[in-house]
Design a protein around this motif. Sequence first.
Motif, PDB file in Angstrom:
ATOM      1  N   GLY A  25       9.802  -1.281  -0.980  1.00 22.28           N
ATOM      2  CA  GLY A  25      10.358  -2.474  -1.628  1.00 22.28           C
ATOM      3  C   GLY A  25      11.644  -2.169  -2.384  1.00 22.28           C
ATOM      4  N   ARG A  34       8.846  -3.253  -8.568  1.00 18.40           N
ATOM      5  CA  ARG A  34       9.480  -3.289  -7.258  1.00 18.40           C
ATOM      6  C   ARG A  34       9.018  -4.568  -6.575  1.00 18.40           C
ATOM      7  NH1 ARG A  34      12.351   0.865  -6.237  1.00 18.40           N
ATOM      8  NH2 ARG A  34      12.446   0.576  -3.995  1.00 18.40           N
ATOM      9  N   GLU A  35       9.764  -4.992  -5.560  1.00 19.34           N
ATOM     10  CA  GLU A  35       9.452  -6.227  -4.851  1.00 19.34           C
ATOM     11  C   GLU A  35       9.553  -5.986  -3.349  1.00 19.34           C
ATOM     12  OE1 GLU A  35      11.434  -8.974  -8.357  1.00 19.34           O
ATOM     13  OE2 GLU A  35      12.210  -9.143  -6.316  1.00 19.34           O
ATOM     14  N   LYS A  36       8.593  -6.528  -2.613  1.00 20.08           N
ATOM     15  CA  LYS A  36       8.577  -6.402  -1.153  1.00 20.08           C
ATOM     16  C   LYS A  36       8.423  -7.788  -0.560  1.00 20.08           C
ATOM     17  CE  LYS A  36       7.565  -4.627   3.014  1.00 20.08           C
ATOM     18  NZ  LYS A  36       7.930  -5.758   3.838  1.00 20.08           N
TER      19      LYS A  36
END
Length: 71
Positions: A25, A34-36
């Motif tokens: 991510g 964090r980003e996914k």
Amino acid sequence: MGAAERVHLRIDQSIALLDTFPQLGRSGLVAGTREKAVPRTPYVIVYERVGVDELRILAVVHGRQQYPPAE
């Protein structure tokens, strides 16, 4: 399989992938997260690392949601 089941499956698959590749991510909008993006959906998984080999899923948000929430 209905549309909701397909979305749920894609979210589960993305989480499983993060379990193997936690850095997959991007850096999140909130420090330390964090980003996914979930492929072929409008959803984003927000997560953080907890220790060396553990992730904590903080949220699964729709792309049109206010994130992070206004304080």
